[in-house]
Scaffold this motif. Structure first.
Motif: not given
Length: 420
Positions: A278-281, A210-212, A258-260
């Motif tokens: 806690s995301g990624l670029p 259920r990951c984007w 990361a999706a945002a």
């Protein structure tokens, strides 16, 4: 939504651990992929499914960042009880194989019902706060050319006069809208400020965990894949409810963060500000191997792709002991958010609330006094929503209140020319 681990999965992970100890890493990797597709351990392995197991992988570098020593010891601190993954920057050779083995051992342990530090989805949790009288939190659905996604919409009782702001919240892997709402307490803050909140749901049919799908090229572009669906949900709410199109925001945790970041760059005409926890670029990866590398080492993102027209104000939170998504990703989200702006003046502030973790807060402000980016580095924190409630998964009640600070940052920004 149930998060109970099936017996077959647990026994299969025992076999993963056995194969890993025996050095049979390719067989262990193949078995992990089959188990996560719901197949038995003895099934013939089909071609690999390019899905990411975000929230299940370990960071391989052992040394915490220097400022981590200012925070309290944390059970998920890198280097505790295991050697560093030598040569973590390489995807090939003996060092890379050592890192893969450690990743698989960690995965086998983390897929057990005990859950992760910070309260995984299977951990027992207190009940979420009840809705105030007059508010609603209902499930809706949106269909577009890229498919269909359900979402939950919080409509506050406190709507005041005139159009209201909207925050779109993207959950992390293995989470659900209800779980994410409970953990972040975003609905309570939305009620206080009279804000609508939407929680799109990623189904297991789109990603086993259920990951984007932030790492897939088709889910990184305007008008395609998941970005098109998320923008469609946003526009549907704008059409059906009294939402101010100049005050629409998007935020997420981990894969949702990361999706945002992708959505902010793909739709700067739709979202007035972005929150990445806690995301990624955007552009950090283009497939599963590059996604794992970005999570372990920090994703740089593609140069020259930031912002279609103007940078979108961004607030960033990241724990400096995050063993799932490398803390350098927070730095790179901030760098990417400020790359296209001229004359920004950074200011670093340090703080520590009573009984909570200490942090640094870096403000990037333009000559007019507008803060384009606000970056929070939280000392001693792992992969969890800062200041969240134990009613939801992957939260850190000891952290500064990311929800309160994110809402504050959002309401300070409007689109200069709104277009739905």
């Amino acid at each position: 939504m149930s998060h109970t681990r099936p017996t077959g999965l647990l026994s299969g992970m025992d076999e993963v651990a056995r194969l890993t100890r025996a050095g049979r890493l390719s067989e262990a990797t193949s078995l992990v992929q089959r188990l996560l597709r719901g197949e038995g351990a003895a099934a013939t392995a089909p071609p690999p499914d390019p899905t990411i197991l975000e929230g299940e992988f370990e960071r391989l570098d052992a040394a915490p960042r220097p400022e981590a020593r200012r925070g309290a010891p944390d059970s998920d601190a890198p280097g505790r009880g295991r050697p560093a993954g030598k040569g973590a920057g390489s995807r090939f050779g003996t060092a890379a194989r050592t890192g893969l083995g450690e990743t698989l051992r960690g995965l086998a342990a983390r897929l057990r019902p005990a859950g992760l530090p910070g309260g995984g989805p299977g951990a027992p949790r207190p009940a979420a706060e009840p809705l105030p009288d007059g508010a609603s939190f209902v499930t809706e659905s949106f269909s577009g050319t890229a498919g269909t996604r359900a979402y939950k919409l919080y409509v506050p009782a406190n709507r005041g006069d005139g159009p209201r702001p909207l925050v779109v919240m993207l959950h992390g892997c293995t989470q659900s809208p209800d779980d994410f709402a409970a953990g972040t307490r975003m609905n309570a803050f939305a009620e206080r400020h009279g804000v609508f909140v939407a929680y799109p749901e990623q189904p297991a049919s789109a990603n086993a965990q259920r990951c984007w799908n932030w790492f897939k090229p088709e889910d990184q572009r305007r008008g395609q894949g998941e970005p098109d669906l998320l923008a469609g949900i946003t526009r549907r709410i704008l059409r059906d409810h009294p939402v101010d199109p100049s005050r629409v925001y998007i935020a997420g945790l981990s894969a949702g963060g990361a999706a945002a970041a992708i959505m902010g760059e793909a739709y700067p005409d739709l979202y007035a500000a972005v929150g990445v926890h806690s995301g990624l670029p955007a552009g950090a990866a283009h497939d599963l191997p590059s996604a794992l590398a970005a999570m372990r080492q920090g994703g740089r993102g593609e140069a020259g792709k930031a912002g279609a027209g103007h940078p979108v104000p961004t607030i960033v939170f990241h724990g400096d002991r995050d063993t799932v998504v490398h803390p350098q990703n927070g730095d790179r989200v901030a760098a990417r958010a400020t790359a296209a702006a001229a004359g920004l003046v950074p200011e670093v502030r340090h703080g520590e609330a009573a009984g909570r973790r200490s942090f640094s807060r870096t403000l990037h402000t333009d000559p007019s006094g507008r803060t384009l980016c606000e970056q929070w580095a939280i000392y001693g924190a792992g992969h969890a929503w800062a200041g969240g409630s134990p009613s939801g998964s992957y939260t850190d009640p000891q952290g500064p209140d990311a929800t309160a600070e994110m809402m504050r940052f959002f309401l300070e920004h409007r689109l200069r020319s709104a277009s739905a």
